[in-house]
Design a protein around this motif. Structure first.
Motif, mmCIF file in Angstrom:
data_model
loop_
_atom_site.group_PDB
_atom_site.id
_atom_site.type_symbol
_atom_site.label_atom_id
_atom_site.label_comp_id
_atom_site.label_asym_id
_atom_site.label_seq_id
_atom_site.Cartn_x
_atom_site.Cartn_y
_atom_site.Cartn_z
ATOM 1 N N LEU A 41 0.835 -1.201 0.000
ATOM 2 C CA LEU A 41 0.000 0.000 0.000
ATOM 3 C C LEU A 41 0.872 1.253 0.000
ATOM 4 N N ARG A 42 1.943 1.249 0.781
ATOM 5 C CA ARG A 42 2.872 2.374 0.817
ATOM 6 C C ARG A 42 3.519 2.577 -0.563
ATOM 7 N N SER A 43 3.869 1.468 -1.208
ATOM 8 C CA SER A 43 4.474 1.545 -2.539
ATOM 9 C C SER A 43 3.500 2.173 -3.538
ATOM 10 N N VAL A 44 2.241 1.752 -3.482
ATOM 11 C CA VAL A 44 1.213 2.319 -4.366
ATOM 12 C C VAL A 44 1.059 3.817 -4.106
ATOM 13 N N ALA A 45 0.952 4.190 -2.840
ATOM 14 C CA ALA A 45 0.770 5.598 -2.477
ATOM 15 C C ALA A 45 1.977 6.435 -2.898
ATOM 16 N N ASN A 46 3.173 5.913 -2.690
ATOM 17 C CA ASN A 46 4.379 6.648 -3.102
ATOM 18 C C ASN A 46 4.456 6.789 -4.616
ATOM 19 N N ASP A 47 4.071 5.738 -5.336
ATOM 20 C CA ASP A 47 4.066 5.818 -6.789
ATOM 21 C C ASP A 47 3.092 6.883 -7.269
ATOM 22 N N LEU A 48 1.903 6.920 -6.692
ATOM 23 C CA LEU A 48 0.932 7.954 -7.036
ATOM 24 C C LEU A 48 1.490 9.355 -6.747
ATOM 25 N N ALA A 49 2.069 9.497 -5.569
ATOM 26 C CA ALA A 49 2.629 10.790 -5.187
ATOM 27 C C ALA A 49 3.737 11.201 -6.144
ATOM 28 N N ASP A 50 4.588 10.251 -6.529
ATOM 29 C CA ASP A 50 5.680 10.569 -7.465
ATOM 30 C C ASP A 50 5.157 10.974 -8.839
ATOM 31 N N ARG A 51 4.059 10.356 -9.270
ATOM 32 C CA ARG A 51 3.491 10.683 -10.571
ATOM 33 C C ARG A 51 2.747 12.019 -10.570
ATOM 34 N N LEU A 52 2.133 12.352 -9.438
ATOM 35 C CA LEU A 52 1.302 13.549 -9.379
ATOM 36 C C LEU A 52 2.021 14.776 -8.832
ATOM 37 N N LEU A 53 3.002 14.551 -7.965
ATOM 38 C CA LEU A 53 3.642 15.671 -7.268
ATOM 39 C C LEU A 53 5.167 15.584 -7.400
ATOM 40 N N PRO A 54 5.791 16.680 -7.797
ATOM 41 C CA PRO A 54 7.255 16.660 -7.897
ATOM 42 C C PRO A 54 7.901 16.625 -6.514
#
Length: 191
Positions: free
Chosen positions: A177-190
Motif C-alpha cells: 500500500l505504501r508503494s502504491v501511495a508513493n508511486d501515485l505521489a511521485d506521478r502527481l507531485l514533484p
C-alpha cells in the motif's frame, strides 16, 4: 424539571461512532447502542434522537474532526507540495483495513439515504476546498504548474487518496500500500 446529563457526551459519541464504523449502520442494533452508551432506550433517544439521527451526528462529528486533521496536515510542512504528498500517504497506517468512516458510510447508505449522500458530498467538497488552497500555494511556490486548474487538480488528488484508502480497506499489505501511495505521489507531485 429536566435532570442534567450525567455522562460524557463526547466519549459516548466516539464510542457509538466506532460501533457504526466497525459494524456498519445496518448491523448496529439499538441494543448495541444502548450497551455501548450505557444508556436506556429513553435516555439514548432523549440525548441523541433515533438511530439515524444519532448516526448522522456521529458522521458529522467525524467529518468535522477529519477536516481539522486535514487542515493541520496541509499546514504541517514548509512547502505545500510536501503537505499534499502527506495527504496522499495518509491512508497508509496500521489501521488501514478499517477504512474511513465517511467512505464506508457513503458506500453503505448514500444510495438509500439522501441525507447521507448530501453529508458526503458536502464533506468531500470541503476537503476539495482545503486541498485546493494548498495546491494554489504549491503553484505560488513554483512546485506545481501555474496554468493547471487548482480545484480540478485538488479533486484528482482527493480521488487518488481515496483510492489508496479503499485499497487499504481490502487488507492490502502495508508495504504494498505504501508503494502504491508513493508511486501515485511521485506521478502527481514533484519532489
Amino acid at each position: 424539571m429536566a435532570r442534567p446529563r450525567s455522562f460524557d457526551e463526547d466519549r459516548v459519541l466516539h464510542e457509538l461512532r466506532d460501533r457504526f464504523w466497525d459494524a456498519g449502520y445496518s448491523a448496529t442494533s439499538l441494543q448495541d447502542l444502548m450497551r455501548i452508551s450505557g444508556l436506556g432506550k429513553g435516555s439514548l433517544y432523549a440525548a441523541y434522537g433515533d438511530k439515524h439521527s444519532l448516526f448522522l451526528r456521529t458522521l458529522r462529528t467525524y467529518v468535522t474532526e477529519g477536516n481539522e486533521g486535514l487542515r493541520a496536515t496541509l499546514e504541517s510542512e514548509p512547502r505545500a507540495v510536501d503537505a499534499l504528498r502527506k495527504v496522499l500517504l495518509s491512508p497508509v497506517n496500521p489501521g488501514a483495513e478499517r477504512g474511513c468512516f465517511l467512505a464506508n458510510s457513503t458506500c453503505e447508505l448514500a444510495t438509500q439515504h439522501a441525507d447521507v449522500r448530501a453529508e458526503a458530498r458536502q464533506a468531500y467538497e470541503t476537503m476539495t476546498e482545503l486541498i485546493t488552497a494548498c495546491v494554489a500555494k504549491a503553484q505560488q511556490e513554483g512546485d506545481l504548474p501555474a496554468d493547471q486548474d487548482a480545484k480540478e487538480f485538488a479533486r484528482s488528488l482527493l480521488a487518488a487518496q481515496q483510492g489508496v484508502l479503499y485499497m487499504g480497506r481490502t487488507g492490502m499489505d502495508l508495504d504494498m500500500l505504501r508503494s502504491v501511495a508513493n508511486d501515485l505521489a511521485d506521478r502527481l507531485l514533484p519532489r
